[in-house]
Design a protein around this motif. Structure first.
Motif, short mmCIF file in Angstrom:
data_model
loop_
_atom_site.label_atom_id
_atom_site.label_comp_id
_atom_site.label_asym_id
_atom_site.label_seq_id
_atom_site.Cartn_x
_atom_site.Cartn_y
_atom_site.Cartn_z
N LYS A 270 53.53 41.50 22.96
CA LYS A 270 52.45 40.52 22.89
C LYS A 270 52.27 39.81 24.23
CE LYS A 270 52.67 39.54 17.94
NZ LYS A 270 52.90 38.51 16.89
N GLU B 248 50.48 42.17 26.45
CA GLU B 248 49.06 42.24 26.10
C GLU B 248 48.32 41.00 26.60
OE1 GLU B 248 48.86 42.73 21.92
OE2 GLU B 248 49.37 44.88 21.97
N ALA B 249 48.94 39.83 26.40
CA ALA B 249 48.31 38.59 26.86
C ALA B 249 48.15 38.59 28.37
CB ALA B 249 49.13 37.38 26.40
N TRP C 210 47.89 41.23 30.39
CA TRP C 210 46.83 42.15 30.84
C TRP C 210 45.43 41.66 30.43
CZ3 TRP C 210 47.72 45.08 34.59
CH2 TRP C 210 48.95 45.63 34.84
N GLU C 211 45.38 40.99 29.29
CA GLU C 211 44.07 40.41 28.89
C GLU C 211 43.63 39.34 29.89
OE1 GLU C 211 44.50 38.99 24.93
OE2 GLU C 211 44.33 40.99 24.01
N GLU C 212 44.63 38.53 30.29
CA GLU C 212 44.32 37.49 31.28
C GLU C 212 43.88 38.12 32.61
OE1 GLU C 212 46.45 33.66 33.46
OE2 GLU C 212 47.54 34.80 31.91
N LEU D 165 42.56 41.08 32.98
CA LEU D 165 41.26 41.70 32.78
C LEU D 165 40.15 40.67 32.84
CD1 LEU D 165 39.62 44.22 32.09
CD2 LEU D 165 40.03 43.74 29.65
N GLU D 166 40.41 39.50 32.23
CA GLU D 166 39.39 38.44 32.26
C GLU D 166 39.13 37.96 33.69
OE1 GLU D 166 38.62 34.02 30.26
OE2 GLU D 166 40.40 35.21 29.71
N GLN E 50 37.13 40.59 35.43
CA GLN E 50 35.74 40.55 34.99
C GLN E 50 34.97 39.40 35.67
OE1 GLN E 50 36.09 40.37 30.72
NE2 GLN E 50 35.93 42.60 30.48
#
Length: 286
Positions: free
Chosen positions: A3, A6-7, A9-11, A13-14, A17
């Motif tokens: 988790k 994932e958090a 990589w999400e951060e 990715l954001e 972006q």
């Protein structure tokens, strides 16, 4: 652990972006600026082409105007030469009274032949003036004595030209203009108005005088210094035809044909004796 990854990589990715969006916006802005610069460059290029075309057209008009001036100048020279084709210049003619009398008669005839003419002094040497002298003369009449037009006077001219016909580049003063009027009465009226006040052309001062033979003009110029001094002394001097000085002195009008005559006249009168430099005047004339 998964988790957290994932958090993470999400951060990431954001963040990526956001950076991409920011770069995309910067790219769009840069593209707009680039398009604006291209449009400005095209506008400047178009303006340059228009100016270049205007310069070419102006150059063509200037060349055409120069050709017209040359044609008119050649025409005036030809007319002057035709007017003198029956003339002879005589050099070394003896100074005898009977010869001088006949010469005076010839000069008088020449002056009478110019009776419908006016001489305009001080009109600027410009192509737009030289190519339409007849119209310029009408403008001078409108500006200085419009009442002649209002009275229905015939102000038309037979011809108008510069004299001498060719321009001397070493001289800074403009050549005189000779205008021949169709009506002698109109010429007289204009001359009378010119004697009353300063004439102007578009605000610039000019002089309008009677056109006379060159020898008569020289005889009149010979009085210049005496004339100015007589005016300072309040003698109301005038130059009458052909080159006679008249003054008002002690309640009478006195006339002198020559400087020598005036010199004798002044010497006999204490009020005038020594006030006129006639010797210097004669020296300048010679």
């Amino acid at each position: 652990m998964t988790k957290k990854m994932e958090a993470f990589w999400e951060e990431k990715l954001e963040i990526m972006q956001k950076k991409f969006t920011h770069l995309q916006n910067r790219y769009d802005e840069t593209e707009k600026e680039n398009q604006a610069l291209k449009a400005r460059i095209r506008q400047l290029e178009d303006n340059d082409r228009v100016k270049e075309q205007e310069l070419i057209k102006q150059s063509q008009n200037t060349k055409k105007l120069e050709e017209n001036i040359k044609y008119l100048t050649d025409k005036v020279i030809d007319l002057e030469n035709r007017g003198r084709r029956d003339n002879l210049r005589i050099i070394g003619l003896p100074e005898k009274p009977e010869i001088n009398t006949k010469l005076d008669m010839v000069i008088d005839l020449e002056n009478r032949g110019r009776r419908d003419n006016l001489r305009i002094i001080g009109l600027p040497e410009k192509p737009e003036i030289n190519t339409k002298l007849d119209m310029v003369i009408q403008d001078i009449i409108k500006e200085n004595c419009p009442e002649i037009l209002e009275q229905g006077g015939n102000t038309a001219t037979d011809r108008a030209h510069r004299t001498p016909s060719t321009l001397n580049p070493q001289k800074t003063t403009p050549r005189n203009v000779i205008a021949k009027f169709q009506s002698y009465q109109t010429k007289v009226k204009i001359l009378q108005e010119a004697r009353k006040r300063q004439f102007r052309y578009k605000g610039m001062p000019i002089r309008v005088t009677q056109d006379l033979a060159s020898s008569t003009l020289n005889d009149r110029k010979a009085w210049n210094m005496i004339f100015r001094k007589a005016r300072e002394l309040g003698l109301q001097p005038r130059i009458s035809y052909p080159a006679k000085l008249t003054i008002y002195f002690q309640g009478k009008v006195w006339a002198c044909n020559k400087i020598e005559d005036f010199q004798l006249f002044a010497k006999k009168r204490p009020e005038l004796c020594g006030k006129f430099d006639t010797e210097n005047q004669r020296a300048r004339n010679t």
